[in-house]
Design a protein around this motif. Structure first.
Motif, PDB file in Angstrom:
ATOM      1  N   TRP A  78     -42.694  45.140 -47.910  1.00 41.74           N
ATOM      2  CA  TRP A  78     -42.632  44.958 -49.356  1.00 41.74           C
ATOM      3  C   TRP A  78     -42.897  46.246 -50.113  1.00 41.74           C
ATOM      4  CZ3 TRP A  78     -41.211  40.926 -52.499  1.00 41.74           C
ATOM      5  CH2 TRP A  78     -40.856  39.746 -51.843  1.00 41.74           C
ATOM      6  N   LEU A  79     -43.744  47.101 -49.567  1.00 45.29           N
ATOM      7  CA  LEU A  79     -44.073  48.355 -50.238  1.00 45.29           C
ATOM      8  C   LEU A  79     -43.909  49.497 -49.249  1.00 45.29           C
ATOM      9  CD1 LEU A  79     -47.277  47.272 -52.198  1.00 45.29           C
ATOM     10  CD2 LEU A  79     -45.039  47.745 -53.174  1.00 45.29           C
ATOM     11  N   SER A  80     -42.855  50.268 -49.404  1.00 44.46           N
ATOM     12  CA  SER A  80     -42.580  51.337 -48.445  1.00 44.46           C
ATOM     13  C   SER A  80     -43.695  52.377 -48.414  1.00 44.46           C
ATOM     14  CB  SER A  80     -41.252  52.020 -48.777  1.00 44.46           C
ATOM     15  OG  SER A  80     -41.278  52.584 -50.082  1.00 44.46           O
ATOM     16  N   SER A  81     -44.401  52.549 -49.547  1.00 41.58           N
ATOM     17  CA  SER A  81     -45.493  53.518 -49.583  1.00 41.58           C
ATOM     18  C   SER A  81     -46.674  53.082 -48.735  1.00 41.58           C
ATOM     19  CB  SER A  81     -45.959  53.741 -51.027  1.00 41.58           C
ATOM     20  OG  SER A  81     -46.418  52.525 -51.595  1.00 41.58           O
ATOM     21  N   MET A  82     -46.713  51.791 -48.344  1.00 42.76           N
ATOM     22  CA  MET A  82     -47.797  51.277 -47.522  1.00 42.76           C
ATOM     23  C   MET A  82     -47.321  50.936 -46.105  1.00 42.76           C
ATOM     24  SD  MET A  82     -49.451  48.966 -50.547  1.00 42.76           S
ATOM     25  CE  MET A  82     -50.728  48.160 -49.601  1.00 42.76           C
ATOM     26  N   GLU A  83     -46.078  51.288 -45.806  1.00 39.34           N
ATOM     27  CA  GLU A  83     -45.563  51.095 -44.457  1.00 39.34           C
ATOM     28  C   GLU A  83     -46.224  52.098 -43.524  1.00 39.34           C
ATOM     29  OE1 GLU A  83     -41.260  51.120 -42.092  1.00 39.34           O
ATOM     30  OE2 GLU A  83     -41.438  51.958 -44.114  1.00 39.34           O
ATOM     31  N   LEU A  84     -46.386  51.712 -42.266  1.00 37.60           N
ATOM     32  CA  LEU A  84     -46.960  52.610 -41.262  1.00 37.60           C
ATOM     33  C   LEU A  84     -45.858  53.006 -40.285  1.00 37.60           C
ATOM     34  CD1 LEU A  84     -50.321  50.725 -40.570  1.00 37.60           C
ATOM     35  CD2 LEU A  84     -49.865  52.563 -42.219  1.00 37.60           C
ATOM     36  N   PRO A  85     -45.113  54.078 -40.601  1.00 36.00           N
ATOM     37  CA  PRO A  85     -43.944  54.448 -39.785  1.00 36.00           C
ATOM     38  C   PRO A  85     -44.308  55.268 -38.553  1.00 36.00           C
ATOM     39  CG  PRO A  85     -44.131  55.956 -41.612  1.00 36.00           C
ATOM     40  CD  PRO A  85     -45.273  54.971 -41.760  1.00 36.00           C
ATOM     41  N   TYR A  86     -45.385  54.884 -37.900  1.00 33.74           N
ATOM     42  CA  TYR A  86     -45.854  55.596 -36.716  1.00 33.74           C
ATOM     43  C   TYR A  86     -46.214  54.583 -35.641  1.00 33.74           C
ATOM     44  CZ  TYR A  86     -46.468  59.048 -40.422  1.00 33.74           C
ATOM     45  OH  TYR A  86     -46.262  59.873 -41.493  1.00 33.74           O
ATOM     46  N   ASN A  87     -46.227  55.019 -34.408  1.00 34.26           N
ATOM     47  CA  ASN A  87     -46.635  54.138 -33.319  1.00 34.26           C
ATOM     48  C   ASN A  87     -48.138  53.874 -33.411  1.00 34.26           C
ATOM     49  OD1 ASN A  87     -44.024  54.106 -32.209  1.00 34.26           O
ATOM     50  ND2 ASN A  87     -44.419  55.974 -31.049  1.00 34.26           N
ATOM     51  N   TYR A  88     -48.513  52.610 -33.283  1.00 35.56           N
ATOM     52  CA  TYR A  88     -49.931  52.275 -33.358  1.00 35.56           C
ATOM     53  C   TYR A  88     -50.206  50.968 -32.629  1.00 35.56           C
ATOM     54  CZ  TYR A  88     -48.550  48.963 -37.048  1.00 35.56           C
ATOM     55  OH  TYR A  88     -47.959  47.937 -37.750  1.00 35.56           O
ATOM     56  N   THR A  89     -51.464  50.775 -32.293  1.00 31.85           N
ATOM     57  CA  THR A  89     -51.936  49.493 -31.765  1.00 31.85           C
ATOM     58  C   THR A  89     -53.092  49.034 -32.636  1.00 31.85           C
ATOM     59  OG1 THR A  89     -53.454  50.594 -30.225  1.00 31.85           O
ATOM     60  CG2 THR A  89     -51.251  50.043 -29.395  1.00 31.85           C
ATOM     61  N   ILE A  90     -53.393  47.749 -32.579  1.00 23.81           N
ATOM     62  CA  ILE A  90     -54.463  47.181 -33.397  1.00 23.81           C
ATOM     63  C   ILE A  90     -55.508  46.544 -32.497  1.00 23.81           C
ATOM     64  CG2 ILE A  90     -55.048  45.454 -35.151  1.00 23.81           C
ATOM     65  CD1 ILE A  90     -52.239  45.726 -36.262  1.00 23.81           C
ATOM     66  N   SER A  91     -56.768  46.836 -32.737  1.00 23.55           N
ATOM     67  CA  SER A  91     -57.855  46.138 -32.048  1.00 23.55           C
ATOM     68  C   SER A  91     -58.712  45.432 -33.091  1.00 23.55           C
ATOM     69  CB  SER A  91     -58.702  47.115 -31.227  1.00 23.55           C
ATOM     70  OG  SER A  91     -59.345  48.074 -32.050  1.00 23.55           O
ATOM     71  N   LEU A  92     -59.326  44.336 -32.699  1.00 23.48           N
ATOM     72  CA  LEU A  92     -60.107  43.511 -33.621  1.00 23.48           C
ATOM     73  C   LEU A  92     -61.560  43.472 -33.185  1.00 23.48           C
ATOM     74  CD1 LEU A  92     -57.580  40.530 -33.848  1.00 23.48           C
ATOM     75  CD2 LEU A  92     -57.678  42.586 -35.295  1.00 23.48           C
ATOM     76  N   GLN A  93     -62.461  43.574 -34.151  1.00 21.04           N
ATOM     77  CA  GLN A  93     -63.889  43.504 -33.881  1.00 21.04           C
ATOM     78  C   GLN A  93     -64.404  42.164 -34.422  1.00 21.04           C
ATOM     79  OE1 GLN A  93     -62.713  46.712 -35.597  1.00 21.04           O
ATOM     80  NE2 GLN A  93     -62.085  46.931 -33.457  1.00 21.04           N
ATOM     81  N   THR A  94     -64.556  41.200 -33.520  1.00 11.08           N
ATOM     82  CA  THR A  94     -64.862  39.839 -33.954  1.00 11.08           C
ATOM     83  C   THR A  94     -66.096  39.238 -33.282  1.00 11.08           C
ATOM     84  OG1 THR A  94     -63.385  38.915 -32.255  1.00 11.08           O
ATOM     85  CG2 THR A  94     -62.418  39.378 -34.408  1.00 11.08           C
ATOM     86  N   CYS A  96     -50.361  50.758 -56.213  1.00 16.61           N
ATOM     87  CA  CYS A  96     -49.216  51.632 -56.444  1.00 16.61           C
ATOM     88  C   CYS A  96     -49.479  52.595 -57.602  1.00 16.61           C
ATOM     89  CB  CYS A  96     -47.978  50.792 -56.738  1.00 16.61           C
ATOM     90  SG  CYS A  96     -47.326  49.938 -55.296  1.00 16.61           S
ATOM     91  N   HIS A  97     -50.268  52.161 -58.574  1.00 15.07           N
ATOM     92  CA  HIS A  97     -50.601  53.022 -59.700  1.00 15.07           C
ATOM     93  C   HIS A  97     -51.437  54.206 -59.235  1.00 15.07           C
ATOM     94  CE1 HIS A  97     -50.711  53.593 -64.029  1.00 15.07           C
ATOM     95  NE2 HIS A  97     -51.989  53.910 -63.960  1.00 15.07           N
ATOM     96  N   GLY A  98     -52.273  53.966 -58.240  1.00 16.98           N
ATOM     97  CA  GLY A  98     -53.057  55.043 -57.650  1.00 16.98           C
ATOM     98  C   GLY A  98     -54.127  55.569 -58.582  1.00 16.98           C
ATOM     99  N   PHE A  99     -54.167  56.903 -58.736  1.00 14.52           N
ATOM    100  CA  PHE A  99     -55.108  57.558 -59.629  1.00 14.52           C
ATOM    101  C   PHE A  99     -56.554  57.421 -59.196  1.00 14.52           C
ATOM    102  CE2 PHE A  99     -51.842  56.757 -63.149  1.00 14.52           C
ATOM    103  CZ  PHE A  99     -51.102  57.846 -62.731  1.00 14.52           C
ATOM    104  N   TYR A 100     -56.819  57.535 -57.905  1.00 13.59           N
ATOM    105  CA  TYR A 100     -58.202  57.659 -57.485  1.00 13.59           C
ATOM    106  C   TYR A 100     -58.309  58.685 -56.365  1.00 13.59           C
ATOM    107  CZ  TYR A 100     -56.899  54.148 -53.926  1.00 13.59           C
ATOM    108  OH  TYR A 100     -56.285  53.441 -52.918  1.00 13.59           O
TER     109      TYR A 100
END
Length: 204
Positions: free
Chosen positions: A26-42, A152-156
């Motif tokens: 939905w938001l290309s600026s928040m896409e992760l265009p890199y190889n990655y894996t996810i781990s969960l701390q539960t 998307c507005h950013g500014f921080y």
């Protein structure tokens, strides 16, 4: 639509992975265009998720900065849309091979919300009220849209002090650097300054 991908539990690995993917669609600026894996701390609180970026990918010059920008942008939405999530963390290898770990907690984002929204209101002429927690943005599609607009507005500016991530709003009419970000419509992301926390270990 991202709202439909929300999940009450960080322990649902399939749902969490799907949410990360949907946000990027939905938001290309928040896409992760890199190889990655996810781990969960539960196993115990605070519950968290960690995105591990491929060490070879992160060695490319400039990629580490782009990873940080995208992760600082996506973290508030993940904290909002995963019911019991309290920390978003990510890891990658710096160009010199050392391991870098960064994180954003629910408490850090919640503390930043009032000032962040005040900055948005002044800049955009809006009259939004800060919720008690970023998680309140998961209450409805309209509420979530506000969070996405804020992101998307950013500014921080993001800094790290003694292991704590601090979000400092920057109004466009008060800072040249944020004006440059606003003018670059292809990258509607905040400007970041970092004090890196780096270990001497190479990432696996």
């Amino acid at each position: 639509w991202i709202y439909d991908a929300r999940t009450p539990y960080v322990g649902d690995a399939t749902a969490v992975g799907n949410l990360v993917h949907e946000i990027g669609l939905w938001l290309s600026s928040m896409e992760l265009p890199y190889n990655y894996t996810i781990s969960l701390q539960t196993t115990s609180e605070p519950y968290g998720l960690t995105i591990h970026f491929d060490s070879v990918t992160a060695h490319v010059l400039g990629v580490e900065r782009d990873i940080d920008k995208r992760m600082y942008a996506i973290a508030p939405s993940l904290l909002a849309l995963i019911g019991n999530l309290r920390q978003v963390q990510w890891t990658y290898a710096a160009p010199d091979g050392t391991a870098v770990t960064r994180s954003v907690t629910l408490e850090e984002v919640d503390q930043a919300l009032p000032d962040w929204i005040e900055a948005y209101n002044l800049d955009a002429g809006a009259d939004w009220t800060a919720p008690e927690s970023v998680k309140d943005y998961a209450a409805s599609p309209a509420a979530l849209q506000q969070l996405l607009d804020l992101t998307c507005h950013g500014f921080y500016v993001v800094t790290e002090e003694d292991g704590t991530t601090i979000f400092t709003p920057q109004l466009s009419r008060r800072g040249t650097s944020t004006l440059l970000i606003k003018a670059a419509h292809s990258i509607p992301l905040p400007l970041f300054h970092f004090h890196s926390r780096i270990s001497g270990r190479s990432t696996p």
